[in-house]
Design an enzyme around this catalytic site. Structure first.
Site, PDB file in Angstrom:
ATOM      1  N   GLU A   1     -48.357  53.968  28.477  1.00 52.38           N
ATOM      2  CA  GLU A   1     -49.281  55.108  28.636  1.00 52.38           C
ATOM      3  C   GLU A   1     -50.443  54.728  29.554  1.00 52.38           C
ATOM      4  O   GLU A   1     -51.180  55.578  30.009  1.00 52.38           O
ATOM      5  CB  GLU A   1     -49.869  55.507  27.277  1.00 52.38           C
ATOM      6  CG  GLU A   1     -48.890  56.229  26.383  1.00 52.38           C
ATOM      7  CD  GLU A   1     -49.483  56.406  24.983  1.00 52.38           C
ATOM      8  OE1 GLU A   1     -50.725  56.404  24.826  1.00 52.38           O
ATOM      9  OE2 GLU A   1     -48.687  56.535  24.037  1.00 52.38           O
TER      10      GLU A   1
ATOM     11  N   ASP B   1     -48.574  36.686  19.044  1.00 50.81           N
ATOM     12  CA  ASP B   1     -48.424  35.478  18.232  1.00 50.81           C
ATOM     13  C   ASP B   1     -47.243  35.608  17.271  1.00 50.81           C
ATOM     14  O   ASP B   1     -47.075  36.641  16.616  1.00 50.81           O
ATOM     15  CB  ASP B   1     -49.725  35.299  17.427  1.00 50.81           C
ATOM     16  CG  ASP B   1     -49.790  33.975  16.701  1.00 50.81           C
ATOM     17  OD1 ASP B   1     -49.843  32.952  17.381  1.00 50.81           O
ATOM     18  OD2 ASP B   1     -49.803  33.978  15.456  1.00 50.81           O
TER      19      ASP B   1
END
Ligand code: GLC
Length: 578
Positions: free
Chosen positions: A278, A223
């Site tokens: 990751e 956002d």
């Protein structure tokens, strides 16, 4: 429906298990409070979403983007977050969330959640701690506090307006009861901006991203991604000074605005990207960044968030030239940066496109609105204040054009972002929402001059009858007009030619036809017609004009309106196969 004979069958699960699943995904935005209500309290909830997973699967989307579902006072529809690592008790529990995620995954649908890093709610424990702590304390440093100007400190540090209207600074009362410092809020006063120079803020968001990634969330919608980093060194420029430097609706193009689109914001996203990578597959991210088109690629870079919303088509008129220019530029930009393009016509912040395209002005050469105009509902103001939807909007024309535009979008390379209800051809709700029922801070902060965004957030009609048209067994938190019955899922399910069946057919075909992110323009018989081809001979033709044109050769795979006698009618798109 079957794959056209000339194409090899491709399995959806192959496509969706690829780490690049997002590049050409169809992503469906759910505004949780208005989707489906399982406990009859009038507010949509997580269990309601889970109950509708079969609907989502049948629709043929690849991913769901869930607008905020975190604990919130709803000062801004949930974009005022009290706690980033929990579910609002009005919407359910973390266990409900896990159950929903599992059901979506089981159906082969990915899950993207909204992250709101620019500001928290004023009820967030950090903000409460800041209010209770003295000036210059570590607790205040997590937000943006400044002394006021003038001998008594009662003049805000700058005369800037907030996006929702009214000042962007609010004065607090100090713990000893005296009038005190001011804090900055780009949006509502219940949404204090974080200080992203503070390492604790950075660490805490990494923790939040891990929290949801560990729960199996596949990606994030960021956002106001372009506002996090700020340069608020004194003296702050005045509104007039900022306006003098701004390039009209394009805003700032050089990263020198004190808070919009500063270059250093990308350091944050480089760090986030490391975290996303990751995971296997890497978590995806899409930036909500209302920035100049030339600066969008930075947000979408593979070393950053990977994708950024492209609101250009959303802001365009229904016009062949405008569409062609926007599509060509964005595809070229995407190719240059390695990102995949994104397309969107509707979301929870703008007037629904079936209505925008039915506004008298948008049929002609009315200039499209600027970022803040569109976001704050100003585009809708033209008709909402004039007496209501049914009189002022040509809903039939709007829907016809919206269907044509959406079918064109679904043929473009890149991801298509859809907003709940657009697959029903839903119109914006206008004056049927009385002022007393309005919720959007844009309405209140503008003292009702701007109607705000409630009209696109009215709960969905699932059935043609019933107290809330099947949204739930109770009422609905925003009133649904009687004409919602005609747009309900029930009234369109299995009905040949309905908007719902058009979306279902197009989404399924799209997932089978998507291959390389390539598009080639073909010559067309009229300046009002756009014709392009994708690999495999998939062609898309749209007639933006007012008169029918001859249809190019090919088998019609899907069309947004009936096609007869080899003619492509006005305001219509078809997909053709060789
Ligand atoms: C984004 C959201 C909008 C919200 C604002 C503040 O633009 O899409 O709904 O009001 O940010 O968080």
């Amino acid at each position: 429906m079957s794959t056209p004979a000339s194409l090899p069958e491709r399995s959806d699960s192959d496509r969706m298990s690829s780490p690049t699943w997002w590049r050409q995904a169809s992503v469906y935005q759910i505004y949780p409070r208005s989707f489906a209500d399982s406990n009859a309290d009038g507010i949509g909830n997580i269990k309601g979403i889970t109950s509708r997973v079969p609907y989502l699967k049948e629709l043929g989307i690849d991913a769901v983007w869930l607008s905020p579902f975190y604990p919130s006072a709803l000062a801004d529809g949930g974009y005022d977050v009290d706690n980033y690592r929990d579910v609002d008790s009005k919407l359910g529990t973390l266990a409900d969330f896990d159950e929903m995620a599992a059901a979506l995954h089981e159906a082969g649908i990915k899950l993207i959640v909204d992250i709101v890093p620019n500001h928290s709610s004023d009820r967030h424990e950090w903000f409460q701690e800041a209010l209770a702590s003295p000036k210059n304390s570590a607790a205040r440093d997590r937000y943006i506090f400044r002394d006021g100007l003038g001998p008594h400190g009662d003049v805000p540090p700058a005369d800037w307006d907030s996006v929702f209207g009214g000042p962007a600074w609010e004065r607090i009362v100090e713990p000893d009861g005296t009038p005190g410092q001011w804090y900055m809020h780009i949006f509502a006063k219940e949404q204090p901006d974080f200080n992203w120079d503070n390492p604790e803020v950075r660490e805490d968001f990494l923790k939040t991203l891990r929290f949801w990634s560990d729960r199996g969330v596949d990606g994030f919608r960021i956002d106001v991604a372009h506002a996090l980093v700020k340069d608020l060194s004194a003296p702050l420029p005045s509104k007039a000074q900022l306006e003098a430097k701004s390039h009209g609706a394009d805003g700032f193009v050089d990263g020198t605005h004190p808070f919009w689109d500063r270059d250093d914001v990308h350091e944050i996203y480089t760090e986030w990207r490391k975290l996303f990578n990751e995971y296997n597959p890497p978590r995806t991210a899409v930036a909500e960044a209302w920035v100049h088109t030339d600066r969008r690629a930075r947000y979408a870079s593979p070393e950053g968030l990977g994708q950024a919303f492209n609101f250009d088509l959303l802001q365009a008129n229904f016009d062949a030239n405008e569409f062609k220019e926007i599509i060509s530029k964005n595809l070229a930009d995407a190719q240059a940066s390695g990102a995949s393009s994104t397309w969107v016509f509707s979301n929870h912040d703008v007037v629904r496109h079936a209505t925008r395209y039915g506004l008298a002005e948008s049929a002609g050469s009315e200039p499209s609105g600027s970022e803040t105009e569109i976001m704050s509902g100003q585009v809708g103001k033209r008709w909402l204040l004039d007496g209501g939807l049914r009189e002022d909007v040509n809903a039939e024309l709007g829907l016809r054009r919206a269907r044509a535009a959406s079918l064109l979008m679904l043929a473009l390379p890149g991801s298509a972002y859809l907003y709940q209800g657009e697959e029903l051809g839903l119109q914006e709700v206008g004056s049927e929402i009385p002022d007393s029922a309005r919720q959007d801070p844009a309405f209140f902060r503008n003292k009702g001059v701007d109607v705000g965004r409630d009209g696109c957030r009215v709960p969905l009609p699932w059935t043609s009858t019933g107290s809330s048209f099947g949204f739930g067994d109770g009422c609905s938190h925003l009133p649904q007009p009687h004409w919602f019955a005609d747009y309900s899922v029930q009234s369109q399910d299995g009905v040949e030619g309905s908007t719902l069946e058009l979306y279902r057919k197009a989404l399924k075909l799209r997932s089978q036809l998507q291959s390389e992110e390539k598009l080639e323009w073909l010559p067309s018989s009229s300046p009002d017609v756009l014709h392009f081809t994708r690999p495999n001979g998939w062609q898309c033709v749209t007639n933006f004009g007012t008169a029918p044109v001859a249809l190019p050769e090919g088998d019609i795979a899907v069309s947004s309106a009936p096609v007869t006698n080899g003619q492509l009618p006005a305001n219509t798109t078809v997909w053709l196969m060789p």
